[in-house]
Design an enzyme around this catalytic site. Structure first.
Site, short mmCIF file in Angstrom:
data_model
loop_
_atom_site.label_atom_id
_atom_site.label_comp_id
_atom_site.label_asym_id
_atom_site.label_seq_id
_atom_site.Cartn_x
_atom_site.Cartn_y
_atom_site.Cartn_z
N HIS A 191 29.57 12.39 21.84
CA HIS A 191 28.38 12.26 21.37
C HIS A 191 28.35 12.87 20.79
O HIS A 191 28.81 14.83 20.44
CB HIS A 191 26.92 12.52 22.59
CG HIS A 191 26.76 10.65 23.25
ND1 HIS A 191 25.64 11.02 23.16
CD2 HIS A 191 27.65 9.96 23.54
CE1 HIS A 191 25.38 9.86 24.47
NE2 HIS A 191 26.81 8.63 24.85
N TYR A 227 15.33 12.89 23.32
CA TYR A 227 14.13 14.35 23.54
C TYR A 227 12.83 13.55 23.20
O TYR A 227 12.64 13.74 21.79
CB TYR A 227 14.57 15.82 23.48
CG TYR A 227 15.51 15.94 24.61
CD1 TYR A 227 17.15 15.42 24.22
CD2 TYR A 227 16.05 16.33 25.32
CE1 TYR A 227 18.63 15.81 24.49
CE2 TYR A 227 17.08 17.28 26.06
CZ TYR A 227 18.19 16.88 25.45
OH TYR A 227 19.28 17.04 26.20
N PRO A 255 16.32 21.63 33.06
CA PRO A 255 17.67 21.18 32.75
C PRO A 255 17.30 20.61 31.22
O PRO A 255 18.17 20.31 30.36
CB PRO A 255 17.19 19.39 33.12
CG PRO A 255 15.90 19.82 34.36
CD PRO A 255 15.97 21.42 33.87
N LYS A 278 22.33 22.09 30.19
CA LYS A 278 23.16 24.02 30.52
C LYS A 278 23.73 24.01 31.84
O LYS A 278 24.67 25.30 32.22
CB LYS A 278 22.51 25.04 30.05
CG LYS A 278 22.44 25.12 28.44
CD LYS A 278 24.05 25.03 27.89
CE LYS A 278 23.71 24.28 26.31
NZ LYS A 278 24.84 23.98 26.07
N TYR A 299 23.43 23.84 21.87
CA TYR A 299 22.98 22.11 22.68
C TYR A 299 24.80 22.68 23.27
O TYR A 299 25.43 21.53 24.32
CB TYR A 299 22.68 21.47 22.11
CG TYR A 299 22.14 20.52 22.63
CD1 TYR A 299 23.49 19.12 23.02
CD2 TYR A 299 21.51 20.14 23.46
CE1 TYR A 299 23.52 17.91 23.83
CE2 TYR A 299 21.01 18.81 24.22
CZ TYR A 299 22.68 17.97 25.00
OH TYR A 299 21.33 16.95 25.46
C1 PHB Z 1 21.22 13.34 32.45
O1 PHB Z 1 21.41 12.76 32.19
O2 PHB Z 1 20.70 13.22 33.54
C2 PHB Z 1 20.56 14.89 31.39
C3 PHB Z 1 20.94 14.40 30.26
C4 PHB Z 1 20.03 15.87 29.04
C5 PHB Z 1 19.35 16.61 30.10
C6 PHB Z 1 18.92 16.77 31.12
C7 PHB Z 1 19.32 15.79 31.59
O3 PHB Z 1 19.19 18.02 29.37
#
Ligand code: PHB
Ligand code: APR
Length: 390
Positions: free
Chosen positions: A72, A201, A293, A297, A385
């Site tokens: 990505h 997000y 989450p 990280k 990130y």
């Molecule tokens: C996930 O795909 O479980 C996931 C992706 C990004 C995040 C947290 C969880 O920041």
């Protein structure tokens, strides 16, 4: 029994450390309290930094990730009904992340360990690290009604937040730093195509939402929920309605829904233990720290801890030097705290807080606004990130 390194925990940290040690001929044993099936049944994170993917390849467990993982180059932040793309690749001079489930990482590492003859003891009960303040540490555990002892040079506590390793350290020798957040994440997995090719997000007055994925046919979604929310209060229908209310209209309309194959609520906390070394005992991964989450990280910090710990152990056995071991805690914590900062910032910027108030909301909105008016601000987000250098 005797080994060089006794590893407690067969999650990503323990398995990755064990494989790197095995590959360089440093004898090690993994002791895991759960069954292999239980470890593999846990649905966890899904975004790998380049450092993590490189270590998986170095361990010889990166083939399936390279074939099935999704590279990505960016992701979206959604607020005020619109999506704004964060161009990771462009902002970081060509870095990207790999979307590949932690379950798959664990699976690949378990397969590699089996193929290279590494010893893992599953269903090892009452594992206890002992005498790690001497140069003759050992670990005891119970299995098949018998107590076993493994004498070793070092013990790696890779047994997660609820593990025994950190709890075995005398209280006076350890300092902890913690911040719990007033909400949790309700997550589901469903075999439906992801709503978007990249992650979204979303900051919404009803609360945070995240659209992620495991493949082109399997989606991973989350919504922020009050602390102690019960999964049983969230039938699939309610979940789909709620996440679509938190996304921009066009995105909500494009979402494919379907039956969840996994649904759970996770608490959101920041936690760090200091130091990460106690004589011959070293903590790595969730055993030493937890991040919300939001910044993806957790798994990646486990990998960078393992990088530093493996390099130090390798130096000890290959060059009879303890320099790396002596520097481990400080080096690992320097990167941990920067990831804690980023995860804390991202969590505060994207979630709704009960006590936020009108002023807090205005500040949050200004933070988001500023991000997309300043290349410097967006670069801060992007470089954290994709993962800061090791
Ligand atoms: C996930 O795909 O479980 C996931 C992706 C990004 C995040 C947290 C969880 O920041
Ligand atoms: N004895 C033996 N094994 C134990 C004990 C114990 N007392 N306590 C816990 N374990 C095992 C757990 O069953 C688990 O398999 O240790 C392992 C720890 O694995 P993780 O919790 O996955 O931690 P880690 O390997 O550091 O990986 C961090 O996992 O939890 C996610 O979000 C986190 O993505 C991050 C990653």
């Amino acid at each position: 029994m005797r080994t060089k390194v006794a590893i407690i925990g067969s999650g990503p940290a323990g398995l990755l450390l064990g494989q790197l040690l095995t590959n360089t001929g440093v004898d090690n044993v993994i002791l895991e309290r759960a069954t292999q099936e239980h470890v593999l049944s846990r649905i966890r994170a899904g975004v790998l930094e380049e450092g993590t993917t490189m270590m998986l390849q170095e361990a010889g467990a990166g083939k399936r990730m390279r074939a099935e993982g999704l590279p990505h180059d960016g992701f979206d932040l959604a607020f005020d009904g619109r999506r704004h793309r964060v161009d990771l690749f462009g902002l970081t001079g060509g870095k990207r992340v790999m979307v590949y489930g932690q379950t798959e990482v664990t699976h690949d590492l378990m397969d590699k360990r089996a193929a290279t003859g590494g010893l893992s003891v599953y269903e090892a009960a009452d594992v206890l690290p002992q005498d790690f303040d001497t140069d003759r540490p050992y670990v005891t555990y119970k299995k098949d009604g018998k107590t076993h002892r493994i004498d070793c040079d070092f013990i790696a506590g890779c047994d997660g937040y609820h593990g025994i390793a950190r709890k075995s350290v005398p209280e006076a020798a350890i300092e902890t730093f913690e911040r719990t957040f007033p909400f949790g994440w309700l997550g589901i997995v469903a075999d439906v195509p992801p709503v978007s090719a990249e992650l979204i997000y979303a900051n919404h007055p009803r609360g945070f939402a995240l659209c992620s994925m495991r493949s082109h046919t399997r989606s991973r979604y989350y919504v922020q929920v009050p602390v102690n929310e019960k999964v049983d209060d969230w039938p699939d229908e309610r979940f789909w309605d709620e996440i679509r209310r938190r996304l921009p209209e066009k995105t909500a309309e494009a979402m494919t829904t379907g039956p969840s194959i996994e649904k759970s609520v996770a608490p959101i906390r920041s936690f760090v233990a200091e130091p990460l070394r106690f004589g011959r005992l070293f903590l790595a991964g969730d055993a030493g720290h937890i991040v919300p989450p939001t910044g993806a990280k957790g798994l990646n910090l486990a990998a960078s801890d393992v990088r530093y710990l493996f390099d130090a152990l390798n130096e000890y056995y290959a060059e009879k030097s303890s320099a790396g071991l002596d520097a481990y805690s400080e080096k690992a914590l320097a990167r941990v705290w920067k990831a804690e900062r980023f995860s804390w910032w991202m969590t505060n910027t994207m979630h709704r807080f009960p006590d936020q108030g009108p002023f807090g909301q205005k500040i949050q909105h200004a933070e988001l606004d500023y991000l997309f008016q300043s290349r410097a601000a967006l670069t801060m987000l992007a470089e954290n990130y994709v993962g800061l250098p090791y």
